[in-house]
Motif scaffolding. Sequence first.
Motif, short mmCIF file in Angstrom:
data_model
loop_
_atom_site.label_atom_id
_atom_site.label_comp_id
_atom_site.label_asym_id
_atom_site.label_seq_id
_atom_site.Cartn_x
_atom_site.Cartn_y
_atom_site.Cartn_z
N SER A 72 2.35 9.34 4.56
CA SER A 72 1.81 8.53 5.65
C SER A 72 0.80 7.51 5.12
O SER A 72 0.27 6.70 5.87
N SER A 73 0.53 7.54 3.80
CA SER A 73 -0.43 6.61 3.21
C SER A 73 0.22 5.24 3.05
O SER A 73 1.40 5.06 3.28
N SER A 74 -0.57 4.29 2.62
CA SER A 74 -0.05 2.95 2.37
C SER A 74 -0.45 2.51 0.97
O SER A 74 -1.35 3.04 0.36
N SER A 75 0.24 1.50 0.46
CA SER A 75 -0.06 0.98 -0.86
C SER A 75 -1.45 0.35 -0.87
O SER A 75 -1.86 -0.28 0.09
N ILE A 76 -2.18 0.49 -1.97
CA ILE A 76 -3.55 -0.01 -2.00
C ILE A 76 -3.63 -1.50 -2.25
O ILE A 76 -4.64 -2.11 -1.97
N SER A 77 -2.60 -2.12 -2.82
CA SER A 77 -2.74 -3.51 -3.24
C SER A 77 -1.76 -4.47 -2.60
O SER A 77 -1.88 -5.67 -2.79
N ARG A 78 -0.77 -3.98 -1.91
CA ARG A 78 0.25 -4.88 -1.38
C ARG A 78 0.45 -4.63 0.11
O ARG A 78 0.15 -3.58 0.64
N SER A 79 1.04 -5.65 0.78
CA SER A 79 1.41 -5.49 2.18
C SER A 79 2.54 -4.48 2.29
O SER A 79 3.32 -4.27 1.37
N THR B 109 -16.39 -3.47 -11.43
CA THR B 109 -15.04 -3.75 -10.95
C THR B 109 -15.06 -4.97 -10.04
O THR B 109 -15.83 -5.03 -9.08
N MET B 110 -14.21 -5.95 -10.37
CA MET B 110 -14.03 -7.10 -9.49
C MET B 110 -12.94 -6.77 -8.47
O MET B 110 -11.81 -6.45 -8.84
N ASN B 111 -13.26 -6.88 -7.19
CA ASN B 111 -12.30 -6.66 -6.11
C ASN B 111 -11.95 -8.01 -5.48
O ASN B 111 -12.77 -8.61 -4.81
N PHE B 112 -10.74 -8.47 -5.73
CA PHE B 112 -10.24 -9.74 -5.21
C PHE B 112 -9.15 -9.42 -4.20
O PHE B 112 -8.11 -8.86 -4.56
N SER B 113 -9.37 -9.76 -2.95
CA SER B 113 -8.41 -9.44 -1.89
C SER B 113 -8.21 -10.65 -0.99
O SER B 113 -8.98 -11.60 -1.02
N GLY B 114 -7.16 -10.58 -0.20
CA GLY B 114 -6.88 -11.68 0.71
C GLY B 114 -5.47 -11.63 1.25
O GLY B 114 -4.82 -10.57 1.25
N ASP B 115 -4.98 -12.77 1.70
CA ASP B 115 -3.66 -12.86 2.32
C ASP B 115 -3.02 -14.18 1.89
O ASP B 115 -3.66 -15.23 1.93
N GLN C 176 3.44 -15.01 -3.02
CA GLN C 176 3.96 -13.68 -2.69
C GLN C 176 3.33 -13.30 -1.34
O GLN C 176 2.19 -12.84 -1.29
N LYS C 177 4.09 -13.54 -0.28
CA LYS C 177 3.57 -13.47 1.08
C LYS C 177 2.98 -12.11 1.41
O LYS C 177 3.51 -11.08 1.03
N GLY C 178 1.87 -12.15 2.17
CA GLY C 178 1.26 -10.92 2.65
C GLY C 178 -0.10 -10.67 2.01
O GLY C 178 -0.62 -11.47 1.25
N ASP C 179 -0.68 -9.53 2.37
CA ASP C 179 -2.01 -9.21 1.89
C ASP C 179 -1.96 -8.66 0.47
O ASP C 179 -0.94 -8.14 0.02
N PHE C 180 -3.05 -8.81 -0.24
CA PHE C 180 -3.17 -8.28 -1.60
C PHE C 180 -4.59 -7.73 -1.76
O PHE C 180 -5.53 -8.14 -1.08
N ASP C 181 -4.74 -6.82 -2.69
CA ASP C 181 -6.04 -6.19 -2.94
C ASP C 181 -6.06 -5.77 -4.41
O ASP C 181 -5.51 -4.73 -4.77
N VAL C 182 -6.66 -6.59 -5.25
CA VAL C 182 -6.61 -6.42 -6.70
C VAL C 182 -7.97 -5.99 -7.21
O VAL C 182 -9.00 -6.57 -6.82
N ASP D 294 -1.46 -0.41 -9.08
CA ASP D 294 -1.10 -0.43 -7.66
C ASP D 294 -0.41 0.90 -7.32
O ASP D 294 0.64 1.22 -7.87
N GLU D 295 -1.02 1.66 -6.43
CA GLU D 295 -0.48 2.98 -6.11
C GLU D 295 0.87 2.87 -5.41
O GLU D 295 0.98 2.24 -4.36
N PHE D 296 1.88 3.49 -6.00
CA PHE D 296 3.18 3.56 -5.36
C PHE D 296 3.21 4.79 -4.48
O PHE D 296 3.12 5.92 -4.96
N VAL D 297 3.30 4.57 -3.18
CA VAL D 297 3.26 5.67 -2.22
C VAL D 297 4.67 5.98 -1.75
O VAL D 297 5.39 5.10 -1.30
N SER D 298 5.06 7.23 -1.87
CA SER D 298 6.38 7.66 -1.44
C SER D 298 6.60 7.36 0.03
O SER D 298 5.68 7.43 0.85
#
Length: 473
Positions: free
Chosen positions: A79-86, A31-37, A165-171, A71-75
């Motif tokens: 209290s969780s957060s999305s795994i790939s987006r700000s 798995t390639m994990n490409f993340s940043g801001d 697309q402003k903000g952090d990402f985690d792909v 990308d996990e859509f969290v209701s």
Amino acid sequence: GWDKNAWYVQVDGVMGGKSSGSLNFEDSDTTMNFSGDIVTDGGGFSSVRKSFFNQLDLTPYAGIVVTVMADEFVSESSSSSSISRSSNDFSPLGLHLQMGDATQRWRFSAPFVIPLASESGSETSLFIPIENFNRGSRSGFGCNSNNCALDPERVSGLDVYVLFQKGDFDVRIKSITAVEDPVSFLSPAVYFSSMEEVRNLIGDTITSGTAVYNYGYVEIAMAKYWSMLSTLLQTPSSAFISDEVKGVICAGFLEVSTETALSTTAKKRNVAQTLRSTIDAVLSDLGGDVERPERPWLPVGDEALSYADQCVGITSVSLDSSLFTSDSTTATTAAPTVPQEESMFSGQICFPGNAQVVEANKGPIYLEDLRIGDSVLTSNGDFSKVYSFGHRDNVSEDITYVELNFDEEGSIPLHISANHFIFVSLDDTSTRAVRAGDLSVGDYILMQVEETTKRVMISEIRETVHDGAFAPF
């Protein structure tokens, strides 16, 4: 695994920007994990790149399949957060896959999107036709010449870009593979806990899509709009996403398919605008504060219902309606390169073959006897047409399922995989999507009991073993 030493990060710092990027390889380099801001002040992109020592000849291939972690859509109630987006943007993340060839300095990109899913750790795939790699650019400048085109016989490099697309990402990307035939992949389902969540997702997609559109990346806006609408199309019909809304989305997709190609910016703009009109119509129908567009192809009421079961949601834009219409047998849920492990049903969403459903014309039947085109009774008392099977396996044996028993006289036990989502009834008006494996005795769900929809309490939960695995859609 990935050739991890061949990949490197390049960000907009070369142009005075402030975006960041990080590259890691996980799961034994599978798995390639490409993340940043992404920072749009002075720049606006982050990328990972690879050059090929030996050029690739892609002329025998129809396109590229990219397999990613959804990308996990969290209701909003979680209290969780999305795994790939700000946290301030829950729209699907749009990217460029870019190729270069040995004959020129221009590089050619095509859009793809990380689909949304309620299930954590969902793996999904996207198909990109070779002809869609037609946005030529170099160092931020576009190639507008009619002779500017990718030479697929001499591909020398591959890049993945996140842009504007402003903000952090985690792909997380599992594979990038060339395939000989066009294919489509069903969008994962998302389960909403409120109408407000649906409207917020639509609003975020409009805001983010408009921003990249105005930056000149029309094709990314187009891909984001399509992906979000496909998510709504694949979400089970409910009080939030009605069949009428799905009919409007289908009509929009069919209108898109009248475009002949995505070969120019003007054609991409036409598709993006068609999808945006579809989104505005959906938002208006859902009570949003937006005027409903008047287009001859946008249906209303009973006319919209006539489209409701004609389309399925797929993960990438397609002008070929045979890849997203309900009578198509091409849409699938897994990439052709994904190996079939012995434990392939762990984490899947299935029912055993001996589970019973009520078919509109046949009455009670076993799932192993259910066919595409049949209509089954749902928990809200309506019949829903079966247009596909995520799994249809009557060979595998001794698969573990969750058995739910209820305190209601006349109810029958429900056998279901642990990762299948069920709507828990919180009260007479609100529900919440919960995985079957996370249910507790005392939880209430809505189910059909002797031809009546009832709110019933779970009285017992246990593991059982059954043969077969079926996932009708």
